[in-house]
Every structure is written in C-alpha cells, then in structure tokens.
Motif scaffolding. Structure first.
Motif, PDB file in Angstrom:
ATOM      1  N   UNK A 115       4.130 -12.442 -11.245  1.00  0.00           N
ATOM      2  CA  UNK A 115       5.013 -13.193 -12.144  1.00  0.00           C
ATOM      3  C   UNK A 115       6.456 -13.196 -11.667  1.00  0.00           C
ATOM      4  N   UNK A 116       6.730 -12.620 -10.486  1.00  0.00           N
ATOM      5  CA  UNK A 116       8.113 -12.598 -10.008  1.00  0.00           C
ATOM      6  C   UNK A 116       8.529 -13.973  -9.498  1.00  0.00           C
ATOM      7  N   UNK A 117       9.840 -14.231  -9.563  1.00  0.00           N
ATOM      8  CA  UNK A 117      10.395 -15.462  -9.007  1.00  0.00           C
ATOM      9  C   UNK A 117      10.305 -15.391  -7.485  1.00  0.00           C
ATOM     10  N   UNK A 118      10.264 -16.565  -6.851  1.00  0.00           N
ATOM     11  CA  UNK A 118      10.091 -16.611  -5.390  1.00  0.00           C
ATOM     12  C   UNK A 118      11.184 -15.805  -4.684  1.00  0.00           C
ATOM     13  N   UNK A 119      12.409 -15.786  -5.258  1.00  0.00           N
ATOM     14  CA  UNK A 119      13.512 -15.085  -4.592  1.00  0.00           C
ATOM     15  C   UNK A 119      13.746 -13.672  -5.132  1.00  0.00           C
ATOM     16  N   UNK A 120      12.792 -13.146  -5.910  1.00  0.00           N
ATOM     17  CA  UNK A 120      12.941 -11.793  -6.447  1.00  0.00           C
ATOM     18  C   UNK A 120      12.758 -10.781  -5.314  1.00  0.00           C
ATOM     19  N   UNK A 121      13.708  -9.869  -5.129  1.00  0.00           N
ATOM     20  CA  UNK A 121      13.527  -8.846  -4.090  1.00  0.00           C
ATOM     21  C   UNK A 121      12.306  -7.979  -4.405  1.00  0.00           C
ATOM     22  N   UNK A 122      12.134  -7.696  -5.700  1.00  0.00           N
ATOM     23  CA  UNK A 122      11.043  -6.825  -6.143  1.00  0.00           C
ATOM     24  C   UNK A 122       9.920  -7.686  -6.740  1.00  0.00           C
ATOM     25  N   UNK A 123       8.726  -7.671  -6.143  1.00  0.00           N
ATOM     26  CA  UNK A 123       7.623  -8.420  -6.751  1.00  0.00           C
ATOM     27  C   UNK A 123       7.153  -7.742  -8.048  1.00  0.00           C
ATOM     28  N   UNK A 161      13.970   4.539  -4.664  1.00  0.00           N
ATOM     29  CA  UNK A 161      13.977   3.086  -4.491  1.00  0.00           C
ATOM     30  C   UNK A 161      12.867   2.435  -5.289  1.00  0.00           C
ATOM     31  N   UNK A 162      12.880   1.120  -5.280  1.00  0.00           N
ATOM     32  CA  UNK A 162      11.890   0.369  -6.050  1.00  0.00           C
ATOM     33  C   UNK A 162      11.412  -0.826  -5.231  1.00  0.00           C
ATOM     34  N   UNK A 163      10.102  -0.893  -4.993  1.00  0.00           N
ATOM     35  CA  UNK A 163       9.532  -1.993  -4.204  1.00  0.00           C
ATOM     36  C   UNK A 163       8.678  -2.945  -5.021  1.00  0.00           C
ATOM     37  N   UNK A 164       8.205  -2.504  -6.204  1.00  0.00           N
ATOM     38  CA  UNK A 164       7.365  -3.383  -7.032  1.00  0.00           C
ATOM     39  C   UNK A 164       7.298  -2.835  -8.453  1.00  0.00           C
ATOM     40  N   UNK A 165       7.002  -3.742  -9.384  1.00  0.00           N
ATOM     41  CA  UNK A 165       6.804  -3.365 -10.788  1.00  0.00           C
ATOM     42  C   UNK A 165       5.457  -3.936 -11.227  1.00  0.00           C
ATOM     43  N   UNK A 192       0.818  -1.220   0.000  1.00  0.00           N
ATOM     44  CA  UNK A 192       0.000   0.000   0.000  1.00  0.00           C
ATOM     45  C   UNK A 192       0.855   1.275   0.000  1.00  0.00           C
ATOM     46  N   UNK A 193       1.993   1.243   0.692  1.00  0.00           N
ATOM     47  CA  UNK A 193       2.850   2.443   0.784  1.00  0.00           C
ATOM     48  C   UNK A 193       4.046   2.352  -0.159  1.00  0.00           C
ATOM     49  N   UNK A 194       4.067   1.343  -1.014  1.00  0.00           N
ATOM     50  CA  UNK A 194       5.287   1.005  -1.762  1.00  0.00           C
ATOM     51  C   UNK A 194       5.618   2.009  -2.860  1.00  0.00           C
ATOM     52  N   UNK A 195       6.918   1.928  -3.283  1.00  0.00           N
ATOM     53  CA  UNK A 195       7.395   2.684  -4.447  1.00  0.00           C
ATOM     54  C   UNK A 195       7.309   1.741  -5.654  1.00  0.00           C
ATOM     55  N   UNK A 196       6.402   2.071  -6.575  1.00  0.00           N
ATOM     56  CA  UNK A 196       6.053   1.142  -7.648  1.00  0.00           C
ATOM     57  C   UNK A 196       6.287   1.803  -9.005  1.00  0.00           C
ATOM     58  N   UNK A 197       6.931   1.075  -9.914  1.00  0.00           N
ATOM     59  CA  UNK A 197       6.950   1.531 -11.303  1.00  0.00           C
ATOM     60  C   UNK A 197       5.843   0.786 -12.038  1.00  0.00           C
ATOM     61  N   UNK A 198       4.892   1.554 -12.576  1.00  0.00           N
ATOM     62  CA  UNK A 198       3.818   0.959 -13.375  1.00  0.00           C
ATOM     63  C   UNK A 198       4.148   1.191 -14.845  1.00  0.00           C
TER      64      UNK A 198
END
Ligand SMILES: Nc1ncnc2c1ncn2[C@@H]1O[C@H](COP(=O)(O)OP(=O)(O)O)[C@@H](O)[C@H]1O
Ligand SMILES: CC(=O)OP(=O)(O)O
Ligand SMILES: [Mg+2]
Length: 325
Positions: A286-294, A242-246, A123-129
């Motif tokens: 679609x991220x890998x289980x070990x991806x830092x960024x979902x 920073x980047x928390x999700x794509x 909810x508070x994340x830094x996201x690139x859409x």
C-alpha cells in the motif's frame, strides 16, 4: 466435536498459549508437568491463559490419548537482546522472571515467513510489524527475528488496546491503591477490561464502532491509538537502528484503512508514505511509488503456525501414529 469431526482422523491438537514464562521458548508437547507450569503462569496473563488451559483440559477429557502441543506467544521474542528484555529493577526480581516477554509471537512468526515470499528483497530488512487487533502490539524484527516489541511482562504494556491501557506510569497504580483503596482484583478489572479504547471513548472497544461514531471521545480514542502506534513504532526503529518496511496485520491492521492512513501519516518523517487508493483497496503493498519505506498489509495466520509447530513436534517425537478419533 466428536459429531462434527466424525469423518476426520485427528492426529493431534495444537493450542495457542499466551504465556510461556522463562521456561518455554519453543512449542512443547503437553504433559501433566507442563500443564502445571502453564497454570502457574495464569497470574501473568489472566485475560488469556485460563482460556488456553481450559481448552487443553477439556480436550484431554474427551480424547485422553490425543497428543496436544502448546505453542507460545512469547517464544518468538526469545531472540531479543538483553536490553529489550530487562526492566531497570533490582536484579533479584529480574532473576525470578520479572522481565519483558512480549506476545503475539505466533502472528509475528507467520509474518516473518510470509514477508520474504511477498518481497524477497526484504529478507534481511528491519521491519516494524503492527499487530493491531483486540490486543495490539508492535514487533521490530530484523531478518525475521524479533529485536524488540511493545508488550512486556504481561499483555498490558505498549499500545492502547480494546480494553487495556497500554503504557502507563506505574505511579498511577500506587496512586490508585493508596488514594482510591483499589486492591489487585479491582486493578485487574480496570486494566484488562475497562481501559483502552473502551475507557477513553466510553462508547466501545471496537475500532469499527469508534470510526463510525460522532462522539468526540470516540475520535479521541482513535487518535490516542494512532498516536501511540506511531510513537512506539519510531521507538522500535531506534531499537533496530533503522526502518526498511512496515507491515499491518490482525483485525484492525488488516481491515481499517483510516487507521493505517493515520499511522502512516505520523511516520512520514521516517519515509513512510502510503498510496490512498491502494490503502482503501487493501492491496498487499500500500506504499506510494516514491515511499522510501514499503508498507504492506498481510493477513496473519496464527492457526497455520500452530498447525505447523504441532506437526513438527509430532514428527520429532515420532508420535504420529494412527489415532482414531
Ligand atoms: N473493518 C474494520 N475496521 C476497523 N476495525 C476492525 C474492522 N474489522 C475488524 N476490526 C477490529 O478488529 C478487532 C479484532 O481483531 P482481531 O485481530 O480479530 O482480535 P483478537 O484476535 O485479539 O480478538 C475488533 O475488535 C475490531 O475493532
Ligand atoms: C496477547 C494478546 O493480547 O492477545 P490478544 O490479541 O488475542 O488479546
Ligand atoms: Mg488475535
């Protein structure tokens, strides 16, 4: 329309309007004065604004009493800090509205609502859409608000698109005017209709056709597109600190596993890793289980945003009276 909608009670019409200029940072009920302001913005969005306005005037002729609401692509980006809105031009140009506006805001607004439903922890994340369609842009959003975006004064800036070049050294325009004698109309045709994937490939503006093609220039067009998506996504990560999700969305983003895979590969150094099978199956995550960024694929729904804004304006102005179609 009257025939198709004979069993439906129309209460209002909502429209996507690409450019709201400096004046409109929220949806607005259409009046003759508003319409005149939207017409004045046609030069800033020649590929879109005339069609947006044509739908409104046509509807007003058939249903003169029907409330109409304009919902703007630019509005979502009004939360960006000044650095993300300003060109390094003389102040008087900035003051008269020559600034970065940003587009695809209805799509980004929908994603901003949808992502926390799918992943509440973001909810508070830094996201690139990544809104990748015929027109493409990226938005860096933090806590669901736009921080920065790749489009600017017009829908030409940023990523290469179906027929638009994206980021371009303005010196190219001076060169074309001076050395090739190009005037504004010819430049407009070049930049809105002949460039981008079509111009680079010489084959098509459609990503599907390019991915299917054996032509090396088609492959270059796809690579140039993915290169710029990754490069500009990294720029937005810097804007957000920073980047928390794509998130991938729109025609190409939702449907093209190869484009998503290539962009993600180029963003690996930022901690973006996708799972090949999940990507091909177009899973929501679609991220890998070990991806830092979902990484997510979320179908956009600009029409839903328009409907919701339109109902909001009607409720607000208490015009939701029974209007027979
Ligand atoms: N399966 C697919 N693979 C690759 N690209 C696709 C696929 N399906 C649709 N597209 C691309 O999506 C684009 C249209 O995206 P869309 O978001 O509908 O565009 P717009 O709303 O800007 O017209 C098409 O030009 C096509 O290149
Ligand atoms: C603003 C813009 O580029 O819109 P579209 O993607 O509909 O062309
Ligand atoms: Mg679209």
């Amino acid at each position: 329309m009257r025939h198709e909608l004979r069993d439906v009670r129309l209460v209002a019409a909502g429209h996507r309007v690409v450019h709201g200029g400096t004046r409109f940072d929220a949806p607005v009920r259409l009046t003759p004065a508003v319409l005149a302001e939207l017409e004045a913005l046609v030069p800033l969005a020649p590929l879109h604004q005339p069609h947006n306005i044509a739908a409104m005037t046509a509807l007003a002729e058939v249903y003169p009493e029907l409330p109409q609401v304009a919902c703007f692509d630019t509005a979502f980006h009004s939360t960006r800090p000044w650095q993300a809105q300003m060109f390094a031009l003389p102040r008087e140009l900035t003051d008269e509205g020559v600034r970065r506006y940003g587009f695809h805001g209805l799509s980004y607004e929908y994603i901003a609502q949808r992502l926390p439903q799918i992943a509440p922890e973001l909810a508070e994340a830094r996201v690139v859409v990544c809104h990748l369609g015929s027109g493409s842009s990226l938005c860096g959003m933090r806590a669901g608000r736009s921080v920065d975006t790749t489009m600017g004064f017009t829908a030409l800036d940023g990523l290469p698109m179906g027929t638009r070049p994206g980021v371009l050294d303005p010196g190219v325009l001076i060169y074309l005017m001076r050395e090739k004698g190009m005037g504004p109309d010819e430049l407009e045709r070049l930049l809105y209709h002949k460039s981008g994937l079509l111009g680079v490939s010489g084959v098509s503006n459609d990503m599907r056709a390019l991915l299917d093609s054996e032509n090396p220039q088609a492959a270059e067009a796809v690579e140039l597109f993915c290169f710029q998506v990754a490069k500009q996504a990294a720029g937005l990560a810097a804007s957000m600190g920073g980047l928390d999700a794509v998130v991938f969305t729109a025609g190409v983003g939702e449907n093209s596993a190869p484009v998503r895979a290539r962009v993600a590969e180029k963003l690996g150094w930022l901690g973006v890793h996708i799972d090949g099978a999940a990507n091909r199956a177009r899973a929501t995550r679609i991220s890998a289980a070990d991806s830092r960024v979902p990484v997510f694929v979320i179908p956009t729904d600009e029409e839903r945003m328009i409907a919701s804004h339109t109902l909001g304006i009607l409720a607000h102005s208490a015009v939701l009276s029974p209007l027979a179609a």
